[in-house]
Scaffold this motif. Structure first.
Motif, PDB file in Angstrom:
ATOM      1  N   ASP A 140       8.592   0.647  -7.867  1.00 28.56           N
ATOM      2  CA  ASP A 140       8.551   0.738  -6.414  1.00 28.56           C
ATOM      3  C   ASP A 140       9.049  -0.601  -5.880  1.00 28.56           C
ATOM      4  N   ALA A 149       5.341  -1.379   1.166  1.00 27.63           N
ATOM      5  CA  ALA A 149       5.414  -0.219   0.265  1.00 27.63           C
ATOM      6  C   ALA A 149       4.899   1.007   1.001  1.00 27.63           C
ATOM      7  N   LEU A 170       2.643  -2.386  -6.953  1.00 26.72           N
ATOM      8  CA  LEU A 170       3.274  -2.275  -5.644  1.00 26.72           C
ATOM      9  C   LEU A 170       3.502  -3.643  -5.004  1.00 26.72           C
TER      10      LEU A 170
END
Length: 267
Positions: A140, A149, A170
């Motif tokens: 991600d 995110a 993340l």
């Protein structure tokens, strides 16, 4: 039937490998299946059509070749940073992508090989059964780009692998192999690269032969309570596209270097 899909969603390839199974292939030649404007729009919209299609009982999503999706096309990201109208349009598509996958009554199986990033990863991890090859590289990349995110991350990562692991991956954009993603519970299965697509098709066949009502109603109960969290995270992500950090993020990716965000804090 696949001709109707192809005309409406030209960035995607549609195949009928078995009765009741629709295979959707993300294809962006020369760009590692990165989601440009057309694919981003198509990935957001196709799920309502799939939901209405009486011939579809299960879906497989994969990337063309041995790559799932290398994330968002940087030209699209730059346009979002520069143009308010583009930013609003892509925000709507990003919202629709998540909600349309969640609301699609047909079970979805993802087959992730190579890099799995960005809009493609939204589908890959929101899929009802997510399958990763050992060589998969799941990332991600939002915070490395300089934005929050958002999209699927807040809605599903903590549920899949727990808050501690979700925050680590993340916040730091640390990549996961297919094996590590299975170990922490982020994906359903990890298989040898050579077995990936056969395994995904086998799972989809089983789903297509199962009780449609039982499978669809089981799926219906998932994820909806997380809607407000998702809406907030998406708004914060797109606020970032109007800020200075995303420009440094784009430049760093293009120049294949680490971004330097050591300017004035944005908040």
């Amino acid at each position: 039937m696949t001709d109707r899909y192809a005309a409406a969603y030209p960035s995607l390839v549609f195949e009928r490998p078995d009765e009741g199974v629709l295979r959707i292939v993300m294809r962006a030649p020369g760009k590692l299946n990165a989601a440009g404007p057309e694919m981003h729009r198509d990935l957001a919209a196709v799920w309502t059509e799939v939901d209405r299609d009486p011939e579809v009982r299960a879906v497989v999503v994969r990337g063309a070749g041995e790559v799932f999706s290398a994330g968002g096309d940087l030209d699209l990201v730059a346009d979002m940073a520069d143009d308010f109208a583009v930013r609003v349009r892509v925000l709507r598509e990003a919202r629709d992508l998540v909600y349309n996958v969640v609301n699609c009554s047909k079970p979805v199986v993802s087959a992730m090989a190579g890099p799995a990033v960005g809009a493609g990863l939204v589908v890959g991890l929101l899929a009802d059964v997510s399958i990763a090859a050992r060589s998969a590289r799941i990332i991600d990349g939002h915070t490395r780009l300089g934005v929050a995110a958002g999209d699927h991350a807040a809605i599903v990562w903590p549920l899949l692998c727990g808050m501690a692991k979700a925050k680590y991956h993340l916040l730091l954009c640390e990549p996961l192999s297919g094996e590590e993603a299975e170990r922490i519970g982020l994906v359903s299965l990890c298989v040898d690269d050579a077995a990936l697509h056969d395994t995904a098709l086998d799972v989809a066949r089983k789903l297509a032969r199962g009780s449609a009502s039982a499978i669809r109603w089981t799926k219906y109960a998932w994820l909806r309570l997380a809607g407000p969290t998702f809406d907030t995270s998406l708004a914060l992500e797109f606020m970032g596209f109007a800020g200075p950090d995303v420009r440094e993020g784009i430049a760093a990716i293009r120049e294949k270097r680490r971004p330097d965000f050591r300017g004035p804090a944005a908040g």
